[in-house]
Write a protein that holds these residues in place. Structure first.
Motif, short mmCIF file in Angstrom:
data_model
loop_
_atom_site.label_atom_id
_atom_site.label_comp_id
_atom_site.label_asym_id
_atom_site.label_seq_id
_atom_site.Cartn_x
_atom_site.Cartn_y
_atom_site.Cartn_z
N LEU A 28 9.78 8.92 -9.23
CA LEU A 28 8.63 9.24 -9.72
C LEU A 28 7.86 9.65 -11.08
O LEU A 28 8.34 8.42 -11.74
N ARG A 29 6.89 9.13 -10.81
CA ARG A 29 5.95 9.11 -11.57
C ARG A 29 6.14 9.43 -12.81
O ARG A 29 6.07 11.02 -11.84
N THR A 30 5.76 9.62 -13.79
CA THR A 30 5.61 10.51 -15.10
C THR A 30 4.76 10.90 -15.57
O THR A 30 4.55 9.60 -16.21
N GLU A 31 4.30 11.43 -16.57
CA GLU A 31 3.45 11.49 -17.51
C GLU A 31 4.09 12.90 -18.35
O GLU A 31 5.08 13.54 -18.11
N ILE A 91 -4.41 15.94 -18.81
CA ILE A 91 -3.72 14.58 -17.87
C ILE A 91 -3.83 14.06 -16.99
O ILE A 91 -4.93 14.09 -16.05
N ARG A 92 -3.56 12.74 -16.83
CA ARG A 92 -3.99 11.95 -15.59
C ARG A 92 -3.71 11.19 -14.74
O ARG A 92 -4.02 11.21 -13.83
N LEU A 93 -2.58 12.18 -14.95
CA LEU A 93 -1.28 11.85 -13.26
C LEU A 93 -1.17 13.27 -12.62
O LEU A 93 -0.43 13.80 -13.48
N ARG A 94 -2.24 13.35 -11.62
CA ARG A 94 -2.22 14.47 -10.92
C ARG A 94 -2.44 14.40 -9.55
O ARG A 94 -2.09 13.52 -8.71
N SER A 95 -2.05 15.61 -9.73
CA SER A 95 -1.68 15.89 -8.01
C SER A 95 -2.92 16.49 -6.91
O SER A 95 -3.76 17.58 -8.42
N GLY A 96 -2.90 17.17 -5.57
CA GLY A 96 -4.29 18.59 -5.40
C GLY A 96 -3.84 19.96 -5.73
O GLY A 96 -3.39 19.87 -7.43
N ALA A 97 -4.54 21.07 -5.53
CA ALA A 97 -4.35 21.53 -5.78
C ALA A 97 -2.78 22.88 -6.01
O ALA A 97 -2.26 22.53 -4.29
#
Lengths: 672, 421
Positions: A106-109, A226-232
């Protein structure tokens, strides 16, 4: 004078006598309405009043997938638990979580935030960590969140208090471990249609709020974007598993901020999933002693032994309603799901109850079962084709299997509003129809009936003009009083804690929460007492309390009905506290009609009402809440302020701008 | 030209006091509560697509860049706003706001003059009790300037304020018998929002001293009106050279192409509508609005000012993009007829309905748009409460005025009528 006309006059005369009767007994009507509303409320917990829940969104399909989270997967949760226990500092633990998530692919932030507590001026800092698993079959426009916080239980509590209670911070290591093992497990499944976000937050609800603000790109001074995002985000589950060998029950905490609730479908699928998996399921850990559906009892009331069952259900439902509604009204609840609702994300916190020696072995469960519940829920949420909608946001839950819909729970509050309206009308008529007594005395002259009628009509007309003019002579003073009380006093009460924090910040460095809380409490009490004294003495003698009472009652009515569309529970609390004393408030009198003869009878009523108004005054309410929730007073006050400052809950401005000024005006009306 | 100082000295003392306080309050709120201003500029209760200051800045930007301002389907306001607000935009933004405050004060001044004329011309058959309640012209101005709704409306910087000023100027000049001024101002108001054209006949009555309607009165009025309209429209065309000039202003007003929700009755209906019924219902709705001009002008031909107030109420209720600022104008004119207040039967209900509508509308909007737990029906319900309040107010005003007329003209039936309530 033709006959037809006379007939019409007689008919209107009849209507007017009926109207006069209504006017005479309108106070009685308001009492009756009040009683009806109270009795109606008592029917809420009855099994016959609520409906069975059903799943409205067909796409959810709970319990349809084969679950693959087994004891084998649960083993990894135990490993994470031990590893996390070994890491004492929160920094190390956070690194561990990040490493595991990244090893899973997984990518994390990490997001850091700081928030200044409005009452104590203390800085709260923390780090949130999230990892995103992109959906194998999706287009990353939608996401689901699985969240856990580091401390278990109430995230907003002050650390000192928790140490005091538990002998150390209750840590939610098990919850984080469960989250990590679920992340590893979900990675092996390939049918997710929405991205999965695994979130670990610090500082409880504050951290969750900051993460959500960062995620949704709100430029807020406290939270880093936060830069690492997904959708709604379509749904969120928060895990809260206190340290323990095994658990005996899973409780749902669902009330959000400012009375927001998650879609009922989310709770419905959880109830069905836990039932299938034989996991004991409660709302806020309020145990039920009766079978979940009670369908048999519902059909056959006459069955002997049934009455005991029904009574038991009634008691359990009452406790559930009181528990969930007080959480909804105050916004003070366990778990970090609260902030999610404000971003249109339906969220629930699942808190496990640690098993005690009394619980039967067969009822106990641990990581494996919780993992299955979460997996099954996520299967259903992943099936969602559109955002939860279905108008399932307004409900009360007497049990996990029954709900009261908005059409059924709103009548009592509307009836209470009607009682207020009737009572307001009583004093309105008393204030505007001054000399109506002499009109009826001239009726004995029966030989010229028509001329009598005309006389009366003429009188009525002149009376209307005099009352109209009288109203305009009286109203400006009442209006001034209302503005001073609701506007002036309200603003002062509202701004006081900020002024205190500001003053503290400039004067000394060592202001504690305790100091500020007591300053605030005593400061506002003295302001109110001072305001009462000033307004009471400055109130011009010709000020008409009947008109004042009308306005105050209408304002209370407006506040109750307006709040009820946002936060029914809070509106109900407001109505239950304010309606009875307001309705029983004497109708008032004009300055000219104060006579010593009536004072004797009124004195007792005055005393009783004064004591009553004292009991329901905010400081007393805060004290009762303190006793009820076992929260220390400073924490409780700080909490109420944070609820407003960070989460926009209305309870604080409502007290400052509406509730307290209303009590002040009620006292003025009473003793004028 | 008189110097500004002299101009201020000419203003009556009571008006100066009212206006100065109002200016101070507005400027203070603008400075201290920038958040409120920003929120108000986007509240659909205060600002419609046709009056939004935000959309005006969009149009200004396009205009300045040499692009047709009506391109982009954002700007629906009259073209002549563009040079006006472009001049203002040279200065700091506070100057633009100060311009709105100035407009407010001008409206109040016109109301003051209107009240002076109206109260000075008290008809001989008035009742003695009319005199009891002292309403001075300054009080009428204060009712407008100090109305909280007006203050919020100014803070929202809705450009409908220009329209308000034009209407009030037209009424004032009409009542003072200055026919051509009245017609010019009416043409300006019509140019801005079109609906004020309904006031044409009452204004002709008013400015010709309540004489029966004759061609001799009507034709010069129509001439001035038409001439001004043509001038304004051709100036607009020369300014923008836009082929969409009419379709983006009057076209939007008539065909309701922008379905942003507002307090009116149109948007919900036309969101739900199938396209092939649209034309029919548009005609029905708009005709329904304009048709009121006929009966009201006929029935109240002897009180054209009252007819105008009623028609403004009808416009507030039925226009395609109404906002609170329309209601503010209408409410500001009511104190001119304070003598009929005592005949009003629903005042208790009316005040409550208005407060409820104005409280429920933002609440339901919040539930629908932000919280997602409600839907469009919630907000529509609030607009219905608002509409019901308007209807009751118009009905109550009409019956009060009719009652008063009857009692004045035939005092013998006074008590008989009273009994029929």
């Amino acid at each position: 004078m033709d006959n037809k006309y006379l007939k019409r006059l007689r008919r209107t005369e009849k209507i007017q006598t009926v109207l006069a009767k209504v006017q005479q007994h309108i106070s009685l009507l308001s009492y009756i309405l009040l009683v009806v509303a109270f009795l109606w409320l008592l029917t809420f917990p009855s099994i016959y009043y609520s409906k069975k829940t059903y799943i409205s969104e067909n796409a959810l399909l709970p319990n349809q997938a084969i679950l693959q989270y087994e004891t084998h997967q649960a083993q990894s949760a135990y490993q994470h638990m031990h590893a996390l226990q070994a890491h004492q500092s929160s920094e190390q633990a956070l690194r561990y979580v990040q490493r595991v998530l990244e090893e899973t692919g997984l990518r994390t932030e990490t997001q850091s935030f700081n928030y200044t507590d409005p009452l104590s001026g203390r800085l709260r800092t923390g780090n949130n960590l999230h990892g995103i698993m992109y959906a194998p079959q999706g287009d990353t426009t939608e996401a689901l969140v699985l969240a856990a916080e580091w401390s278990s239980g109430d995230g907003l509590l002050d650390d000192i208090h928790q140490q005091h209670e538990e002998g150390g911070i209750r840590r939610n290591i098990n919850g984080v471990a469960q989250l990590l093992s679920l992340a590893q497990h979900f990675r092996t499944l390939n049918h997710w249609s929405k991205d999965l976000i695994f979130l670990v937050v610090e500082q409880g609800q504050i951290g969750a709020e900051m993460w959500l603000r960062g995620y949704h790109g709100n430029d807020y001074p406290y939270a880093a974007p936060i830069r690492l995002r997904s959708g709604a985000i379509q749904g969120a589950l928060a895990l809260d598993l206190p340290a323990g060998e095994s658990y005996s029950g899973l409780g749902a905490f669902f009330a959000g901020k400012n009375g927001q609730l998650p879609n009922l479908d989310l709770l419905n699928i959880l109830a069905r999933i836990t039932q299938k998996l034989d996991v004991p399921w409660t709302l806020q850990h309020i145990t039920r002693r009766t079978a979940p559906l009670l369908s048999a009892h519902r059909q056959d009331i006459s069955d002997t032994g049934n009455w005991g069952m029904l009574w038991q259900h009634y008691c359990d439902a009452t406790r559930t309603l009181v528990g969930t509604m007080s959480a909804q009204a105050s916004g003070i609840t366990v778990g970090i799901h609260g902030p999610f609702h404000r971003f249109r994300i339906d969220a629930v916190t699942l808190q496990a109850q640690v098993a005690t020696a009394e619980d039967p072995i067969s009822m106990r469960f641990h990581f494996a079962e919780v993992g299955k519940v979460v997996e099954s829920t996520f299967h259903s949420l992943s099936n969602l084709l559109e955002h939860f909608h279905q108008s399932f946001f307004f409900y009360l839950l007497p049990s996990p299997w029954q709900y009261i819909s908005i059409a059924d729970f709103s009548p009592p509050i509307l009836i209470m509003a009607a009682a207020l309206l009737c009572s307001a009308l009583a004093s309105w008529w008393a204030a505007t129809e001054e000399d109506s007594t002499d009109a009826s005395s001239s009726t004995e002259d029966s030989k010229h009936e028509d001329s009598v009628l005309f006389d009366r009509a003429e009188k009525q007309f002149t009376r209307r003009i005099t009352t109209y003019l009288a109203f305009w002579s009286k109203f400006p003073q009442v209006q001034r009083l209302l503005w001073t009380c609701y506007g002036g006093l309200g603003t002062v009460l509202y701004l006081l804690p900020w002024a205190l924090a500001n003053w503290c910040g400039t004067m000394t460095d060592s202001c504690t929460l305790q100091d500020n809380a007591s300053w605030w409490l005593w400061g506002s009490v003295s302001i109110v007492v001072g305001g009462l004294a000033v307004l009471g003495s400055q109130c011009p003698p010709q000020c008409d309390t009947r008109l004042l009472r009308t306005c105050v009652l209408l304002i209370v009515m407006l506040a109750t009905t307006a709040v009820s569309v946002m936060n029914f529970s809070l509106a109900l609390v407001l109505a239950l506290l304010l309606c009875p004393p307001m309705v029983f408030l004497p109708t008032g009198h004009s300055a000219s009609t104060i006579s010593s003869a009536t004072v004797g009878g009124c004195q007792l009523r005055r005393m009783v009402l004064t004591v009553w108004l004292m009991i329901i005054s905010p400081p007393m309410l805060v004290y009762f809440m303190h006793r009820f929730t076992a929260l220390p007073l400073p924490q409780l006050l700080g909490r109420i302020l944070v609820e407003y400052d960070l989460f926009g809950a209305w309870i604080y401005p409502l007290i400052g701008f509406v509730y307290w000024p209303t009590l002040v005006l009620a006292l003025i009306i009473l003793w004028r | 030209m008189a110097s500004p100082n002299k101009l201020v000295d000419h203003l009556p003392r009571d008006f100066r006091k009212v206006a100065l306080g109002a200016i101070l309050v507005r400027m203070a709120m603008y400075w201290c509560l920038p958040g409120l201003v920003e929120v108000l500029q986007q509240r659909i209760e205060w600002v419609t697509p046709l009056t939004s200051y935000k959309r005006l800045t969009e149009g200004l930007f396009l205009y300045r860049s040499g692009i047709d301002p009506y391109d982009g389907n954002q700007y629906f306001q009259p073209a002549l706003y563009l040079p006006l607000f472009q001049t203002l935009a040279w200065f700091p933004t506070v100057v633009t706001f100060a311009f709105f405050v100035l407009l407010d004060v001008l409206v109040a001044w016109q109301l003051y003059q209107l009240a002076l004329t109206k109260f000075g011309r008290r008809d001989s058959s008035s009742f003695a009790e009319d005199q009891n309640l002292k309403v001075t012209p300054a009080a009428v101005a204060a009712c407008y300037l100090w109305n909280p709704l007006t203050i919020l409306s100014t803070l929202s910087q809705a450009t409908s304020l220009v329209n308000t000023l034009a209407v009030v100027c037209a009424l004032r000049h009409g009542l003072q018998g200055q026919r051509s001024y009245a017609m010019v101002w009416l043409a300006v108001a019509t140019y801005i929002s079109f609906y004020p054209v309904m006031l044409l006949v009452p204004l002709v009555f008013m400015s010709s001293g309540n004489q029966p309607l004759q061609l001799g009165n009507l034709v010069p009025c129509l001439k001035v009106f038409a001439l001004t309209m043509v001038t304004l429209l051709s100036a607009s065309y020369l300014l923008t050279l836009s082929p969409q000039l009419l379709s983006s202003t009057y076209g939007v007003i008539f065909t309701v192409t922008d379905l942003t929700p507002n307090l009116g009755v149109f948007w919900y209906f036309f969101i739900e509508m199938f396209d092939h019924f649209r034309a029919f219902f548009l005609i029905a709705f708009q005709l329904h609005t304009f048709i009121f001009a006929v009966p009201i002008s006929i029935r109240f031909r002897h009180q054209p000012l009252f007819a105008s107030i009623l028609l403004l109420g009808i416009i507030t209720l039925f226009k395609s993009y109404p906002s609170v600022s329309d209601m503010v104008l209408y409410l500001a004119l009511l104190p001119l007829y304070h003598e009929i207040f005592k005949y009003m039967r629903y005042s208790f209900l009316l005040v409550n309905a208005m407060i409820y509508a104005l409280v429920l509308a933002p609440l339901f909007w919040h539930l629908w748009i932000y919280q997602g737990s409600g839907n469009a029906n919630f907000f529509y319900a609030a607009t219905l409460v608002y509409a019901a309040f308007q209807i009751f107010l118009i009905i109550d005003l009409t019956q009060s005025q009719l009652r008063r007329d009857l009692e004045r003209d035939c005092p013998a039936v006074r008590s008989k009528i009273l009994m029929q309530e």
